[in-house]
Design a protein around this motif. Structure first.
Motif, PDB file in Angstrom:
ATOM      1  N   ASP A   1      -8.289  -1.147   3.133  1.00  0.00           N
ATOM      2  CA  ASP A   1      -8.289  -2.692   2.569  1.00  0.00           C
ATOM      3  C   ASP A   1      -8.657  -3.507   3.862  1.00  0.00           C
ATOM      4  O   ASP A   1      -9.666  -4.632   3.719  1.00  0.00           O
ATOM      5  N   LEU A   2      -8.155  -3.237   4.777  1.00  0.00           N
ATOM      6  CA  LEU A   2      -8.457  -4.032   6.106  1.00  0.00           C
ATOM      7  C   LEU A   2     -10.057  -3.890   6.460  1.00  0.00           C
ATOM      8  O   LEU A   2     -10.741  -5.125   6.728  1.00  0.00           O
ATOM      9  N   GLY A   3     -10.388  -2.727   6.261  1.00  0.00           N
ATOM     10  CA  GLY A   3     -11.958  -2.513   6.458  1.00  0.00           C
ATOM     11  C   GLY A   3     -12.824  -3.221   5.414  1.00  0.00           C
ATOM     12  O   GLY A   3     -14.019  -3.894   5.941  1.00  0.00           O
TER      13      GLY A   3
ATOM     14  N   PHE B   1       1.042  -1.048  -0.085  1.00  0.00           N
ATOM     15  CA  PHE B   1      -0.014   0.172  -0.279  1.00  0.00           C
ATOM     16  C   PHE B   1       0.883   1.165  -0.086  1.00  0.00           C
ATOM     17  O   PHE B   1       2.135   1.198   0.352  1.00  0.00           O
ATOM     18  N   CYS B   2       0.404   2.372  -0.501  1.00  0.00           N
ATOM     19  CA  CYS B   2       1.144   3.666  -0.447  1.00  0.00           C
ATOM     20  C   CYS B   2       1.103   4.414   0.811  1.00  0.00           C
ATOM     21  O   CYS B   2       2.033   5.071   1.266  1.00  0.00           O
ATOM     22  N   SER B   3      -0.048   4.138   1.695  1.00  0.00           N
ATOM     23  CA  SER B   3      -0.174   4.606   3.100  1.00  0.00           C
ATOM     24  C   SER B   3      -0.800   3.914   4.160  1.00  0.00           C
ATOM     25  O   SER B   3      -1.418   2.722   3.701  1.00  0.00           O
ATOM     26  N   GLU B   4      -0.801   4.380   5.184  1.00  0.00           N
ATOM     27  CA  GLU B   4      -1.476   3.560   6.318  1.00  0.00           C
ATOM     28  C   GLU B   4      -3.033   3.998   6.090  1.00  0.00           C
ATOM     29  O   GLU B   4      -3.747   2.884   6.198  1.00  0.00           O
ATOM     30  N   ARG B   5      -3.669   4.764   5.391  1.00  0.00           N
ATOM     31  CA  ARG B   5      -4.849   5.179   4.979  1.00  0.00           C
ATOM     32  C   ARG B   5      -5.270   3.902   4.030  1.00  0.00           C
ATOM     33  O   ARG B   5      -6.429   3.322   4.407  1.00  0.00           O
ATOM     34  N   CYS B   6      -4.447   3.690   3.260  1.00  0.00           N
ATOM     35  CA  CYS B   6      -4.900   2.856   1.965  1.00  0.00           C
ATOM     36  C   CYS B   6      -5.017   1.486   2.843  1.00  0.00           C
ATOM     37  O   CYS B   6      -5.837   0.570   2.356  1.00  0.00           O
TER      38      CYS B   6
END
Length: 60
Positions: free
Chosen positions: A33-35, A24-29
């Motif tokens: 995905d986890l969600g 992933f490019c960031s923790e947000r992405c």
């Protein structure tokens, strides 16, 4: 150096040890995905589960 696309947003990401969120490019992405997994938006194909009581013991 290997470059991959972020599975969430498609942004190009360097696959290096310094990138702690790869692929992933960031923790947000990564969290998005986890969600999606938690909400069962993704599935892994397979047959129905087998109840061990329905399977005859070996040797019969």
């Amino acid at each position: 150096m290997t470059v991959v696309s972020c599975p969430t947003c498609g942004k190009k990401v360097e696959w290096t040890a310094e990138n702690k969120f790869r692929p992933f490019c960031s923790e947000r992405c990564k969290q998005i995905d986890l969600g999606a997994w938690a909400e069962e938006k993704y599935t892994i194909p397979g047959g129905p589960p087998t109840d061990p009581q329905d399977v005859p013991p070996s040797g019969q």
